[in-house]
Design a protein around this motif. Structure first.
Motif, PDB file in Angstrom:
ATOM      1  N   SER A   1      -1.583   8.894   4.296  1.00  9.11           N
ATOM      2  CA  SER A   1      -2.094   9.787   5.136  1.00  9.11           C
ATOM      3  C   SER A   1      -1.983  10.159   6.279  1.00  9.11           C
ATOM      4  O   SER A   1      -0.982   9.678   7.249  1.00  9.11           O
ATOM      5  CB  SER A   1      -3.238   9.951   4.800  1.00  9.11           C
ATOM      6  OG  SER A   1      -3.615   8.884   5.804  1.00  9.11           O
TER       7      SER A   1
ATOM      8  N   GLU B   1       0.885  -1.496  -0.305  1.00 11.68           N
ATOM      9  CA  GLU B   1       0.101  -0.246   0.211  1.00 11.68           C
ATOM     10  C   GLU B   1       1.253   0.953  -0.195  1.00 11.68           C
ATOM     11  O   GLU B   1       0.493   2.076  -0.805  1.00 11.68           O
ATOM     12  CB  GLU B   1      -1.019  -0.241   1.568  1.00 11.68           C
ATOM     13  CG  GLU B   1      -1.997  -0.662   0.674  1.00 11.68           C
ATOM     14  CD  GLU B   1      -2.785  -0.402   0.204  1.00 11.68           C
ATOM     15  OE1 GLU B   1      -2.988   0.903  -0.145  1.00 11.68           O
ATOM     16  OE2 GLU B   1      -3.278  -1.134  -1.070  1.00 11.68           O
TER      17      GLU B   1
ATOM     18  N   ARG C   1       1.766   1.988  -3.382  1.00 11.22           N
ATOM     19  CA  ARG C   1       0.952   1.908  -4.787  1.00 11.22           C
ATOM     20  C   ARG C   1       0.511   2.881  -4.506  1.00 11.22           C
ATOM     21  O   ARG C   1       0.092   4.038  -5.593  1.00 11.22           O
ATOM     22  CB  ARG C   1       0.047   0.444  -4.345  1.00 11.22           C
ATOM     23  CG  ARG C   1      -1.484   0.953  -5.219  1.00 11.22           C
ATOM     24  CD  ARG C   1      -2.111   0.100  -5.270  1.00 11.22           C
ATOM     25  NE  ARG C   1      -2.800   0.220  -3.748  1.00 11.22           N
ATOM     26  CZ  ARG C   1      -3.996   1.179  -3.167  1.00 11.22           C
ATOM     27  NH1 ARG C   1      -4.221   2.287  -4.623  1.00 11.22           N
ATOM     28  NH2 ARG C   1      -4.476   1.894  -2.683  1.00 11.22           N
ATOM     29  N   VAL C   2       0.436   3.894  -3.033  1.00 10.44           N
ATOM     30  CA  VAL C   2      -0.187   5.216  -3.405  1.00 10.44           C
ATOM     31  C   VAL C   2       1.008   6.108  -2.932  1.00 10.44           C
ATOM     32  O   VAL C   2       1.023   7.079  -3.738  1.00 10.44           O
ATOM     33  CB  VAL C   2      -0.390   5.474  -1.674  1.00 10.44           C
ATOM     34  CG1 VAL C   2      -1.359   6.403  -1.523  1.00 10.44           C
ATOM     35  CG2 VAL C   2      -2.085   3.754  -2.001  1.00 10.44           C
TER      36      VAL C   2
END
Length: 61
Positions: A36, A28, A31-32
């Protein structure tokens, strides 16, 4: 969607950081390309829990 937070919640629930969960977190992040605030706080909590010995790191077999 906070996929990392959900993965951290799973690790906290089972009290283990498995290779699968760790790989999914890394996937993740890759990928991102950013993290956040919510996911960052979740990862901080996971590290704190591991440092305190409440979460076990499960080695790859």
């Amino acid at each position: 969607t906070h996929a990392i937070r959900k993965l951290v919640e799973k690790a906290l629930y089972i009290k283990r950081l498995t290779p699968d969960i760790e790989n999914e977190i890394n996937y993740e992040l890759t990928r991102v390309g950013y993290i956040s605030d919510v996911d960052f706080e979740a990862l901080e909590l996971l590290m704190d829990e591991m440092d305190a010995g409440r979460i076990q790191l499960v080695p790859s077999s």
